[in-house]
Design a protein around this motif. Structure first.
Motif, PDB file in Angstrom:
ATOM      1  N   VAL A 145       0.838  -1.197   0.000  1.00  0.00           N
ATOM      2  CA  VAL A 145       0.000   0.000   0.000  1.00  0.00           C
ATOM      3  C   VAL A 145       0.879   1.254   0.000  1.00  0.00           C
ATOM      4  CG1 VAL A 145      -1.653   1.355   1.350  1.00  0.00           C
ATOM      5  CG2 VAL A 145      -1.988  -1.106   1.070  1.00  0.00           C
ATOM      6  N   THR A 146       1.967   1.218   0.771  1.00  0.00           N
ATOM      7  CA  THR A 146       2.874   2.366   0.818  1.00  0.00           C
ATOM      8  C   THR A 146       3.499   2.628  -0.555  1.00  0.00           C
ATOM      9  OG1 THR A 146       3.381   1.880   3.135  1.00  0.00           O
ATOM     10  CG2 THR A 146       4.889   3.339   1.973  1.00  0.00           C
ATOM     11  N   VAL A 167      -9.591  10.232  -1.056  1.00  0.00           N
ATOM     12  CA  VAL A 167     -10.729   9.315  -1.175  1.00  0.00           C
ATOM     13  C   VAL A 167     -10.519   8.379  -2.357  1.00  0.00           C
ATOM     14  CG1 VAL A 167     -13.198   9.142  -1.614  1.00  0.00           C
ATOM     15  CG2 VAL A 167     -12.329  10.900  -0.058  1.00  0.00           C
ATOM     16  N   ASP A 168     -10.069   8.940  -3.475  1.00  0.00           N
ATOM     17  CA  ASP A 168      -9.808   8.123  -4.655  1.00  0.00           C
ATOM     18  C   ASP A 168      -8.723   7.095  -4.380  1.00  0.00           C
ATOM     19  OD1 ASP A 168     -11.697   9.512  -6.046  1.00  0.00           O
ATOM     20  OD2 ASP A 168     -10.273  10.827  -7.083  1.00  0.00           O
ATOM     21  N   PHE A 169      -7.695   7.493  -3.612  1.00  0.00           N
ATOM     22  CA  PHE A 169      -6.608   6.563  -3.325  1.00  0.00           C
ATOM     23  C   PHE A 169      -7.106   5.336  -2.581  1.00  0.00           C
ATOM     24  CE2 PHE A 169      -3.623   5.040  -0.082  1.00  0.00           C
ATOM     25  CZ  PHE A 169      -2.684   4.448  -0.923  1.00  0.00           C
ATOM     26  N   VAL A 170      -7.953   5.502  -1.578  1.00  0.00           N
ATOM     27  CA  VAL A 170      -8.468   4.366  -0.808  1.00  0.00           C
ATOM     28  C   VAL A 170      -9.225   3.412  -1.723  1.00  0.00           C
ATOM     29  CG1 VAL A 170     -10.006   3.649   1.047  1.00  0.00           C
ATOM     30  CG2 VAL A 170      -8.537   5.657   1.361  1.00  0.00           C
ATOM     31  N   LYS A 171     -10.078   3.952  -2.581  1.00  0.00           N
ATOM     32  CA  LYS A 171     -10.856   3.105  -3.491  1.00  0.00           C
ATOM     33  C   LYS A 171      -9.941   2.347  -4.457  1.00  0.00           C
ATOM     34  CE  LYS A 171     -15.004   6.021  -3.463  1.00  0.00           C
ATOM     35  NZ  LYS A 171     -15.888   6.887  -4.290  1.00  0.00           N
ATOM     36  N   LEU A 172      -8.958   3.056  -5.001  1.00  0.00           N
ATOM     37  CA  LEU A 172      -8.055   2.426  -5.955  1.00  0.00           C
ATOM     38  C   LEU A 172      -7.175   1.370  -5.293  1.00  0.00           C
ATOM     39  CD1 LEU A 172      -6.977   5.583  -7.986  1.00  0.00           C
ATOM     40  CD2 LEU A 172      -8.419   3.707  -8.791  1.00  0.00           C
ATOM     41  N   ALA A 173      -6.712   1.650  -4.076  1.00  0.00           N
ATOM     42  CA  ALA A 173      -5.873   0.684  -3.373  1.00  0.00           C
ATOM     43  C   ALA A 173      -6.633  -0.605  -3.090  1.00  0.00           C
ATOM     44  CB  ALA A 173      -5.354   1.297  -2.075  1.00  0.00           C
ATOM     45  N   SER A 196      -4.900   1.881   4.075  1.00  0.00           N
ATOM     46  CA  SER A 196      -4.968   3.057   3.200  1.00  0.00           C
ATOM     47  C   SER A 196      -5.555   4.251   3.931  1.00  0.00           C
ATOM     48  CB  SER A 196      -5.810   2.735   1.964  1.00  0.00           C
ATOM     49  OG  SER A 196      -5.283   1.649   1.250  1.00  0.00           O
ATOM     50  N   GLU A 197      -6.616   4.025   4.694  1.00  0.00           N
ATOM     51  CA  GLU A 197      -7.243   5.119   5.437  1.00  0.00           C
ATOM     52  C   GLU A 197      -6.281   5.674   6.496  1.00  0.00           C
ATOM     53  OE1 GLU A 197     -10.781   3.242   6.812  1.00  0.00           O
ATOM     54  OE2 GLU A 197     -11.915   3.643   4.970  1.00  0.00           O
ATOM     55  N   THR A 205       2.361   9.107   6.186  1.00  0.00           N
ATOM     56  CA  THR A 205       3.278   8.375   7.058  1.00  0.00           C
ATOM     57  C   THR A 205       2.935   6.892   7.027  1.00  0.00           C
ATOM     58  OG1 THR A 205       3.457  10.281   8.518  1.00  0.00           O
ATOM     59  CG2 THR A 205       4.201   8.157   9.388  1.00  0.00           C
ATOM     60  N   GLN A 206       3.933   6.053   6.877  1.00  0.00           N
ATOM     61  CA  GLN A 206       3.684   4.618   6.773  1.00  0.00           C
ATOM     62  C   GLN A 206       3.106   4.064   8.071  1.00  0.00           C
ATOM     63  OE1 GLN A 206       6.854   2.400   5.034  1.00  0.00           O
ATOM     64  NE2 GLN A 206       6.217   0.487   5.972  1.00  0.00           N
ATOM     65  N   ALA A 207       2.107   3.211   7.924  1.00  0.00           N
ATOM     66  CA  ALA A 207       1.494   2.583   9.092  1.00  0.00           C
ATOM     67  C   ALA A 207       2.495   1.648   9.768  1.00  0.00           C
ATOM     68  CB  ALA A 207       0.260   1.791   8.672  1.00  0.00           C
ATOM     69  N   PRO A 208       2.358   1.434  11.079  1.00  0.00           N
ATOM     70  CA  PRO A 208       3.280   0.551  11.795  1.00  0.00           C
ATOM     71  C   PRO A 208       3.272  -0.853  11.222  1.00  0.00           C
ATOM     72  CG  PRO A 208       1.923   1.814  13.320  1.00  0.00           C
ATOM     73  CD  PRO A 208       1.362   2.047  11.966  1.00  0.00           C
ATOM     74  N   LYS A 209       4.436  -1.498  11.244  1.00  0.00           N
ATOM     75  CA  LYS A 209       4.557  -2.854  10.732  1.00  0.00           C
ATOM     76  C   LYS A 209       4.713  -3.837  11.882  1.00  0.00           C
ATOM     77  CE  LYS A 209       6.797  -1.597   6.373  1.00  0.00           C
ATOM     78  NZ  LYS A 209       7.988  -1.814   5.520  1.00  0.00           N
ATOM     79  N   THR A 210       4.292  -5.059  11.612  1.00  0.00           N
ATOM     80  CA  THR A 210       4.506  -6.144  12.562  1.00  0.00           C
ATOM     81  C   THR A 210       5.457  -7.128  11.925  1.00  0.00           C
ATOM     82  OG1 THR A 210       2.280  -5.882  13.434  1.00  0.00           O
ATOM     83  CG2 THR A 210       3.403  -7.947  13.910  1.00  0.00           C
ATOM     84  N   ASP A 211       6.589  -7.342  12.549  1.00  0.00           N
ATOM     85  CA  ASP A 211       7.610  -8.191  11.956  1.00  0.00           C
ATOM     86  C   ASP A 211       7.565  -9.562  12.591  1.00  0.00           C
ATOM     87  OD1 ASP A 211       9.654  -8.988  10.415  1.00  0.00           O
ATOM     88  OD2 ASP A 211      11.243  -8.030  11.589  1.00  0.00           O
TER      89      ASP A 211
END
Length: 652
Positions: A145-146, A167-173, A196-197, A205-211
């Protein structure tokens, strides 16, 4: 019963009290409750409730805002639940039971794990395995997504409004970002929308990741036996389907292609996964469990009651069997979606079908059903998506060698057994309790053990071919004939120099509607022959020589049970060998070629070599590939070995 009352709650609650606020355990199972019976105003008075049993009711959803802040254990087995998102109202939940809800899928299991961070046990099993899958999926989806967001921003013009663009980005993603098995698509789209939201809300800013990295498993090899029948053991209770971790011999395809190439020919195959998914007690040291059969799931159109089977198509999901386990694997990711185990069983065959069921609400749904069978002569019918066994057939007194569904009738199943019989069953459509009730249609007697069965492609309702220990036989299977028990109608023999009468035929498949590929051990060839020409010359004879079109060069090994397969749409024949190689033949030109026949056996188009031992990180010098299956588009190829390794390749 139409509703709950305070009096009923106090009667069924513990400890006994005249105040709802003191109840900590409440049993509301078996009351035929519907969703509207769970009044949030009444349930909200149970402010100290810790354990709630709603099993064996008719709930299709859980109302929001039930107000149970301390609930730790919830049982909702055997209902009609179709959504799990309302479970997020119970953040303290530690144990959950959702078994027997036929409309919940693998995606719903993943949603549960994401919504309930404190969950330790689901359906009686450790929830940490599913939690690990969720973390890995979310990590990959966040990355994708990023990357999609960066491309999207670069494509924006200066005049476009920021809010509209977001709004368009969320739909397209949600539309474009894809990852993981098709069976996870509902979960992944749900996660993509969420990620995306979060991303647009933070201004990019990138959402937190879980490794949760996976580590490769090393193992050492020991000699294995190719004996197909094993000692009969006592059958324990079936374990339910549940997501299971995969044990990778190599997690990185790049490691496998270093050094010597793994294949030759124009079409390159990329090695994706090498799994030990059938190990006894999940031990990485188990290289003795023999794997016997695999099959790709048929692809269906998704989402609506009018879903139909797409002829000639398959998903990227493959079922494998060996030892006491059946695994359902996503070829793209290598994730084991489900694992079904029966202690003491030895599974020899798997086969898919898709049936239409009608829910109690009158809606039509398409179910993928997996039939599995083996040593015990019992066929089990698994509803893989929902995760339970929905029926069984006591088909034979001896082991079942192979299974095959009719291509024309979704409920017609052939079972071939070591009792020298092939039986045609109608498994029927599941009843209101989602159980199958099978009926026997035909019994076909064989003179030797049947090893593989195949309805004749041009007339699958009329004739059945079988490769047997004693040769290749054919039966009339038309159901409008009066006899319900039939003997072999025709035995096929082969030209001198190929298989001869009485020799084992352990591989059999149609390349197109007319051409059959067959093989036996010890001949060094695979035979292509014409069904129509052979049948036209039959007359009234009980033994008929096949009309050979071509021979394909293959291993001269004396070992048996290397089954072949075909990709009719691609004109391919595939077979493994005792050296760990996969022989691939493109026979399109042979299918179109007129007489005279080729002078000698035709070389394979491509030989896929087993990876070098150093790439696998083990001491394997060679392994036997006894089963090879590719989906009809030849996107994925799955091979099974006698050393407990499932290998998956993808065409580049």
């Amino acid at each position: 019963m139409s509703s709950l009352t305070p009096r009923l709650l106090m009667q069924r609650g513990r400890p006994k009290s005249d105040r709802l606020g003191k109840i900590r355990i409440l049993d509301l199972s078996g009351l035929k409750l519907r969703s509207e019976d769970l009044d949030p105003r009444l349930m909200g008075r149970l402010i100290h409730l810790q354990e709630l049993d709603l099993s064996n009711n008719q709930l299709d959803t859980l109302p929001a805002n039930l107000g149970l802040p301390h609930l730790r254990i919830l049982r909702c087995a055997n209902n009609q639940l179709g959504d799990v998102t309302s479970l997020s109202q119970f953040p303290q939940l530690e144990e959950l039971s959702l078994e027997g809800n036929p409309f919940l899928t693998v995606s719903d299991n993943l949603k549960v794990s994401f919504l309930l961070p404190k969950l330790h046990k689901i359906n009686g099993k450790n929830a940490s395995l599913t939690s690990s899958q969720v973390k890995n999926l979310r990590l990959e989806l966040t990355s994708r997504v990023t990357a999609y967001w960066e491309k999207f921003k670069a494509s924006l013009g200066p005049e476009e409004e920021a809010e509209k663009a977001r709004v368009d980005f969320v739909k397209l993603a949600v539309r474009d970002v894809r990852y993981g098995p098709e069976s996870f698509s509902d979960f992944t789209q749900w996660q993509v929308q969420m990620i995306s939201e979060e991303l647009v809300a933070s201004g990019g800013t990138q959402a937190p990741k879980t490794d949760n990295p996976e580590r490769p498993v090393n193992a050492t090899t020991t000699p294995t036996s190719r004996t197909r029948l094993v000692a009969l053991k006592r059958l324990d209770d079936d374990s339910s389907l549940s997501p299971s971790p995969n044990k990778r011999l190599c997690a990185s395809p790049s490691a496998l292609v270093e050094g010597d190439p793994v294949c030759s020919g124009s079409s390159q195959l990329e090695p994706l996964h090498f799994l030990q998914s059938h190990s006894k007690n999940n031990s990485p040291r188990d290289l003795e469990t023999q794997l016997w059969a695999c099959a790709f799931e048929p692809a269906c159109e998704d989402g609506t009651a009018s879903s139909v089977l797409i002829l000639g198509a398959t998903s990227q999901t493959v079922a494998t069997c060996g030892g006491e386990a059946v695994c359902v694997i996503d070829c793209q990711t290598g994730i084991i979606l489900n694992k079904y185990k029966v202690p003491g069983e030895e599974f020899f065959s798997v086969a898919w079908t898709v049936v239409t069921v009608v829910t109690q609400a009158g809606h039509k749904k398409r179910w993928s059903v997996l039939a599995v069978a083996g040593l015990r002569g019992l066929v089990r019918l698994l509803h893989v998506r929902a995760g339970f066994c929905c029926g069984s057939i006591r088909a034979h007194k001896k082991a079942i060698a192979t299974l095959c569904f009719s291509p024309n009738h979704e409920t017609h199943l052939f079972t071939a057994s070591y009792d020298k019989r092939i039986i045609l069953w109608d498994i029927g459509i599941p009843n209101a309790d989602y159980e199958f009730q099978a009926s026997q249609l035909l019994t076909l007697d064989t003179t030797s053990i049947p090893l593989c069965v195949c309805p004749v492609a041009s007339c699958p309702d009329a004739y059945l071919l079988a490769g047997c220990e004693g040769g290749c036989c054919c039966w009339d299977i038309r159901l409008d004939q009066p006899q319900k028990r039939r003997v072999c109608e025709v035995e096929f023999t082969f030209y001198e120099g190929l298989e001869v009468s009485g020799r084992r035929v352990d591989g059999l498949a149609f390349v197109n509607e007319d051409v059959v590929a067959s093989k036996g051990s010890g001949q060094g060839t695979i035979c292509l022959w014409s069904w129509s020409q052979t049948w036209a010359g039959r007359g009234s004879q009980a033994t008929v020589a096949v009309v050979v079109l071509a021979q394909l060069q293959w291993s001269s090994t004396e070992l048996a049970y290397f089954s072949l397969s075909t990709c009719p749409g691609e004109g391919l024949v595939l077979c493994g060998d005792e050296e760990g190689s996969v022989w691939i033949y493109n026979v399109q030109h042979l299918l179109k070629q007129q007489c005279p026949l080729p002078a000698g056996p035709q070389a394979p188009t491509q030989i896929l070599k087993w990876p070098q031992p150093r790439a696998l990180g083990q001491k394997v010098t060679k392994t036997m590939v006894n089963t090879v299956v590719a989906n009809p588009t030849f996107t994925y190829l799955t091979a099974l070995t006698d050393s407990n390794i499932v290998a998956i390749w993808r065409r580049q």
